[in-house]
Scaffold this motif. Structure first.
Motif, short mmCIF file in Angstrom:
data_model
loop_
_atom_site.label_atom_id
_atom_site.label_comp_id
_atom_site.label_asym_id
_atom_site.label_seq_id
_atom_site.Cartn_x
_atom_site.Cartn_y
_atom_site.Cartn_z
N TYR A 62 28.26 3.02 8.76
CA TYR A 62 27.63 2.15 9.77
C TYR A 62 28.70 1.40 10.56
O TYR A 62 28.65 1.34 11.79
CB TYR A 62 26.66 1.17 9.11
N PHE A 63 29.68 0.83 9.85
CA PHE A 63 30.74 0.08 10.52
C PHE A 63 31.56 0.99 11.42
O PHE A 63 31.91 0.62 12.55
CB PHE A 63 31.63 -0.61 9.48
N ILE A 64 31.87 2.19 10.95
CA ILE A 64 32.64 3.14 11.76
C ILE A 64 31.87 3.50 13.02
O ILE A 64 32.43 3.56 14.12
CB ILE A 64 33.02 4.38 10.93
N GLY A 88 29.18 -13.73 27.53
CA GLY A 88 28.47 -14.95 27.18
C GLY A 88 28.63 -15.27 25.71
O GLY A 88 29.24 -14.52 24.95
N ILE A 89 28.07 -16.39 25.33
CA ILE A 89 28.11 -16.85 23.95
C ILE A 89 26.69 -16.96 23.44
O ILE A 89 25.82 -17.52 24.11
CB ILE A 89 28.85 -18.20 23.83
N VAL A 90 26.45 -16.40 22.25
CA VAL A 90 25.13 -16.49 21.62
C VAL A 90 25.26 -17.21 20.28
O VAL A 90 26.31 -17.14 19.63
CB VAL A 90 24.47 -15.10 21.42
N ALA A 91 24.19 -17.86 19.90
CA ALA A 91 24.13 -18.53 18.59
C ALA A 91 23.32 -17.65 17.66
O ALA A 91 22.15 -17.36 17.93
CB ALA A 91 23.48 -19.90 18.73
N VAL A 92 23.95 -17.21 16.58
CA VAL A 92 23.29 -16.34 15.61
C VAL A 92 22.91 -17.20 14.40
O VAL A 92 23.78 -17.69 13.69
CB VAL A 92 24.22 -15.19 15.16
N GLN A 138 18.71 -12.24 22.85
CA GLN A 138 17.89 -12.08 21.64
C GLN A 138 18.10 -10.71 21.00
O GLN A 138 18.10 -10.59 19.78
CB GLN A 138 16.41 -12.30 21.95
N LEU A 139 18.29 -9.69 21.82
CA LEU A 139 18.54 -8.36 21.29
C LEU A 139 19.87 -8.30 20.56
O LEU A 139 19.99 -7.69 19.49
CB LEU A 139 18.49 -7.32 22.41
N LEU A 140 20.89 -8.96 21.12
CA LEU A 140 22.20 -9.00 20.46
C LEU A 140 22.11 -9.71 19.12
O LEU A 140 22.65 -9.23 18.11
CB LEU A 140 23.23 -9.68 21.36
N ILE A 144 22.79 -8.01 15.37
CA ILE A 144 23.74 -8.57 14.39
C ILE A 144 23.03 -8.84 13.07
O ILE A 144 23.53 -8.51 12.00
CB ILE A 144 24.42 -9.84 14.95
N LYS A 145 21.85 -9.45 13.15
CA LYS A 145 21.12 -9.81 11.92
C LYS A 145 20.63 -8.58 11.17
O LYS A 145 20.72 -8.52 9.95
CB LYS A 145 19.95 -10.74 12.25
N GLN A 146 20.11 -7.59 11.89
CA GLN A 146 19.58 -6.40 11.22
C GLN A 146 20.67 -5.38 10.90
O GLN A 146 20.44 -4.47 10.12
CB GLN A 146 18.50 -5.75 12.08
#
Length: 157
Positions: A62-64, A88-92, A138-140, A144-146
């Motif tokens: 997955y990481f590769i 931009g900057i997002v808060a996760v 929100q998609l980003l 990241i979360k999933q």
């Protein structure tokens, strides 16, 4: 003795028995030891070991894949005359609890081209991430979360 140490010892024994002292011999012995421990497991600690090892084995491809996709996207943007960036900057929001888990997530994000972990809030509930390509914030965050966060949680817990 931990399951990991037993697996290493079985891999070394395999190398000695087959007289193959190289990385391929160790990998074969490690796989052999993994299955021996899996068949002979008797407690929850070895079950946890196998679950973690399989989670790590699933994380690596997955990481590769994420690295290749991000590299191709950045390379395309560099090689084409038109600028495709929407930085931009997002808060996760973080579901991870320990410093190790948060550090692994921040490191994976930073190692992926086009993204950079900036700051973890003092209450360790939010990770701020700078991204070069933000079509939908929100998609980003959801990716990241999933993606990274879920897989890191599976590995560490």
């Amino acid at each position: 003795m931990t399951a990991f140490l037993a697996n290493i010892l079985l891999a070394l024994a395999w190398m000695a028995l087959t007289d193959s002292f190289h990385a391929g011999g160790f990998a074969t012995g490690f796989l052999f030891g993994f299955f021996v421990i899996w068949i002979g497991r008797r407690d929850r600690h070895t079950a946890s070991y196998h679950r973690r090892l399989l989670a790590i084995a699933a994380f690596i491809p997955y990481f590769i894949k994420e690295m290749v996709v991000a590299n191709l996207r950045v390379a395309y943007d560099v090689l084409t005359p038109r600028d495709h960036m929407k930085p931009g900057i997002v808060a996760v929001p973080l579901d991870l609890e320990t410093d190790l888990q948060i550090t692994l997530l921040a490191t994976c994000i930073t190692l992926t081209p086009g993204t950079l972990s900036l700051l973890v809030s003092e209450d360790r509930q939010t990770l701020y991430v700078h991204a070069m390509y933000i079509d939908d914030p929100q998609l980003l965050v959801q990716e990241i979360k999933q993606g990274f966060e879920q897989r890191i949680r599976e590995i560490v817990q």
